[in-house]
Design a protein around this motif. Sequence first.
Motif, PDB file in Angstrom:
ATOM      1  N   PHE A 120      -3.363  20.283  -7.121  1.00 38.49           N
ATOM      2  CA  PHE A 120      -3.134  18.667  -7.005  1.00 38.49           C
ATOM      3  C   PHE A 120      -2.776  18.385  -5.692  1.00 38.49           C
ATOM      4  N   GLY A 121      -3.250  17.148  -5.150  1.00 40.53           N
ATOM      5  CA  GLY A 121      -2.801  16.667  -3.830  1.00 40.53           C
ATOM      6  C   GLY A 121      -2.367  15.174  -3.986  1.00 40.53           C
ATOM      7  N   THR A 122      -1.596  14.769  -2.917  1.00 40.68           N
ATOM      8  CA  THR A 122      -1.224  13.427  -2.699  1.00 40.68           C
ATOM      9  C   THR A 122      -2.431  12.411  -2.294  1.00 40.68           C
ATOM     10  N   LEU A 123      -2.179  11.214  -2.690  1.00 45.85           N
ATOM     11  CA  LEU A 123      -2.845  10.274  -2.051  1.00 45.85           C
ATOM     12  C   LEU A 123      -2.697   9.877  -0.610  1.00 45.85           C
ATOM     13  N   PHE A 124      -1.637  10.269  -0.110  1.00 43.64           N
ATOM     14  CA  PHE A 124      -1.357  10.230   1.333  1.00 43.64           C
ATOM     15  C   PHE A 124      -2.268  11.220   2.188  1.00 43.64           C
ATOM     16  N   TYR A 125      -2.433  12.364   1.549  1.00 39.99           N
ATOM     17  CA  TYR A 125      -3.421  13.515   2.031  1.00 39.99           C
ATOM     18  C   TYR A 125      -5.207  12.662   2.085  1.00 39.99           C
ATOM     19  N   LEU A 126      -5.470  12.179   0.942  1.00 37.93           N
ATOM     20  CA  LEU A 126      -6.681  11.713   0.776  1.00 37.93           C
ATOM     21  C   LEU A 126      -6.903  10.656   1.687  1.00 37.93           C
ATOM     22  N   ALA A 127      -5.818   9.540   2.153  1.00 37.35           N
ATOM     23  CA  ALA A 127      -6.008   8.462   2.922  1.00 37.35           C
ATOM     24  C   ALA A 127      -5.985   9.199   4.235  1.00 37.35           C
ATOM     25  N   MET A 128      -5.241  10.145   4.702  1.00 40.83           N
ATOM     26  CA  MET A 128      -5.512  10.623   6.148  1.00 40.83           C
ATOM     27  C   MET A 128      -6.785  11.471   6.275  1.00 40.83           C
ATOM     28  N   TRP A 129      -7.339  11.868   5.187  1.00 40.68           N
ATOM     29  CA  TRP A 129      -8.762  12.485   5.274  1.00 40.68           C
ATOM     30  C   TRP A 129      -9.534  11.833   5.674  1.00 40.68           C
ATOM     31  N   GLN A 130      -9.594  10.637   4.892  1.00 43.01           N
ATOM     32  CA  GLN A 130     -10.725   9.796   4.990  1.00 43.01           C
ATOM     33  C   GLN A 130     -10.758   9.147   6.424  1.00 43.01           C
ATOM     34  N   GLY A 131      -9.255   8.699   7.004  1.00 42.92           N
ATOM     35  CA  GLY A 131      -9.452   8.371   8.361  1.00 42.92           C
ATOM     36  C   GLY A 131      -9.988   9.551   9.229  1.00 42.92           C
ATOM     37  N   LEU A 132      -9.514  10.957   9.046  1.00 37.58           N
ATOM     38  CA  LEU A 132     -10.067  11.672   9.887  1.00 37.58           C
ATOM     39  C   LEU A 132     -11.481  11.896   9.898  1.00 37.58           C
ATOM     40  N   ARG A 133     -12.161  11.653   8.815  1.00 37.93           N
ATOM     41  CA  ARG A 133     -13.533  11.510   8.663  1.00 37.93           C
ATOM     42  C   ARG A 133     -14.455  10.303   9.096  1.00 37.93           C
ATOM     43  N   GLY A 134     -13.595   9.369   9.612  1.00 37.75           N
ATOM     44  CA  GLY A 134     -14.201   8.093  10.042  1.00 37.75           C
ATOM     45  C   GLY A 134     -14.333   7.198   9.128  1.00 37.75           C
ATOM     46  N   GLU A 135     -13.982   7.149   7.742  1.00 40.77           N
ATOM     47  CA  GLU A 135     -14.634   6.689   6.522  1.00 40.77           C
ATOM     48  C   GLU A 135     -13.434   5.180   6.567  1.00 40.77           C
ATOM     49  N   ASP A 136     -14.008   4.290   5.750  1.00 43.11           N
ATOM     50  CA  ASP A 136     -13.125   3.063   5.427  1.00 43.11           C
ATOM     51  C   ASP A 136     -12.210   3.854   4.176  1.00 43.11           C
ATOM     52  N   LEU A 137     -11.002   3.194   4.357  1.00 39.98           N
ATOM     53  CA  LEU A 137      -9.772   3.723   3.401  1.00 39.98           C
ATOM     54  C   LEU A 137     -10.100   3.068   2.102  1.00 39.98           C
ATOM     55  N   ASP A 177       0.813  -1.262   0.014  1.00 39.31           N
ATOM     56  CA  ASP A 177      -0.005   0.092   0.076  1.00 39.31           C
ATOM     57  C   ASP A 177       0.624   1.227   0.051  1.00 39.31           C
ATOM     58  N   ASN A 178       2.105   1.047   0.087  1.00 37.53           N
ATOM     59  CA  ASN A 178       3.249   2.473   0.040  1.00 37.53           C
ATOM     60  C   ASN A 178       2.740   3.245   1.235  1.00 37.53           C
ATOM     61  N   GLY A 179       2.381   2.907   2.336  1.00 33.02           N
ATOM     62  CA  GLY A 179       2.131   3.874   3.391  1.00 33.02           C
ATOM     63  C   GLY A 179       0.670   4.554   3.507  1.00 33.02           C
ATOM     64  N   LEU A 180      -0.206   4.137   2.268  1.00 30.00           N
ATOM     65  CA  LEU A 180      -1.330   4.600   2.475  1.00 30.00           C
ATOM     66  C   LEU A 180      -2.266   4.470   3.833  1.00 30.00           C
ATOM     67  N   ILE A 181      -1.974   2.951   4.273  1.00 29.07           N
ATOM     68  CA  ILE A 181      -2.781   2.392   5.524  1.00 29.07           C
ATOM     69  C   ILE A 181      -2.106   3.261   6.597  1.00 29.07           C
ATOM     70  N   ALA A 182      -1.001   3.572   6.770  1.00 30.53           N
ATOM     71  CA  ALA A 182      -0.257   4.311   7.577  1.00 30.53           C
ATOM     72  C   ALA A 182      -0.961   5.682   7.822  1.00 30.53           C
ATOM     73  N   CYS A 183      -1.263   6.295   6.782  1.00 28.40           N
ATOM     74  CA  CYS A 183      -1.781   7.788   6.705  1.00 28.40           C
ATOM     75  C   CYS A 183      -3.293   7.717   7.288  1.00 28.40           C
ATOM     76  N   TRP A 184      -3.847   6.694   6.778  1.00 29.95           N
ATOM     77  CA  TRP A 184      -5.193   6.728   7.113  1.00 29.95           C
ATOM     78  C   TRP A 184      -5.436   6.247   8.619  1.00 29.95           C
ATOM     79  N   GLU A 185      -4.569   5.200   9.151  1.00 30.14           N
ATOM     80  CA  GLU A 185      -4.610   5.199  10.580  1.00 30.14           C
ATOM     81  C   GLU A 185      -4.212   6.194  11.302  1.00 30.14           C
ATOM     82  N   ARG A 186      -3.392   7.127  10.820  1.00 34.03           N
ATOM     83  CA  ARG A 186      -2.855   8.538  11.455  1.00 34.03           C
ATOM     84  C   ARG A 186      -4.103   9.469  11.571  1.00 34.03           C
ATOM     85  N   GLY A 187      -4.858   9.448  10.407  1.00 31.51           N
ATOM     86  CA  GLY A 187      -6.101  10.327  10.440  1.00 31.51           C
ATOM     87  C   GLY A 187      -6.951   9.520  11.362  1.00 31.51           C
ATOM     88  N   ARG A 188      -7.188   8.600  11.842  1.00 31.71           N
ATOM     89  CA  ARG A 188      -8.267   7.903  12.694  1.00 31.71           C
ATOM     90  C   ARG A 188      -7.659   8.354  13.906  1.00 31.71           C
TER      91      ARG A 188
END
Length: 121
Positions: free
Chosen positions: A73-90, A25-36
Amino acid sequence: MKIYRSISEPIRDGANWDERWNSEDNGLIACWERGREKRLEDPELAARAADGKLVVLPWKGGVEKAIKKKHKFGTLFYLAMWQGLRGEDLNIDTAEDITLTCTATGMAVVFTADNKKYAEA
């Protein structure tokens, strides 16, 4: 590649740096978890994200104010963290660009895996 992880799954405990950033996942799960985690630390920020605001986070993609360009433009890392911050599934397909519009500024942000697009953003 489609990266999906349910919000009902617990945050990984004890994963080392290499496991977090160099797996498929190249760190996307880590970013999402940090958002959570950030959701619990800063409920006001989480509420703004839940309202559709593209809040400023450590990765490119947040919007402080509208700019003259029609989009940025934005990174997918941002998008993953934002989804976690919102309480959404990655839920990210790394092969597709995803466009979101900030409800506060009306600014469109294209989230992409192509670092050439956001390198000078």
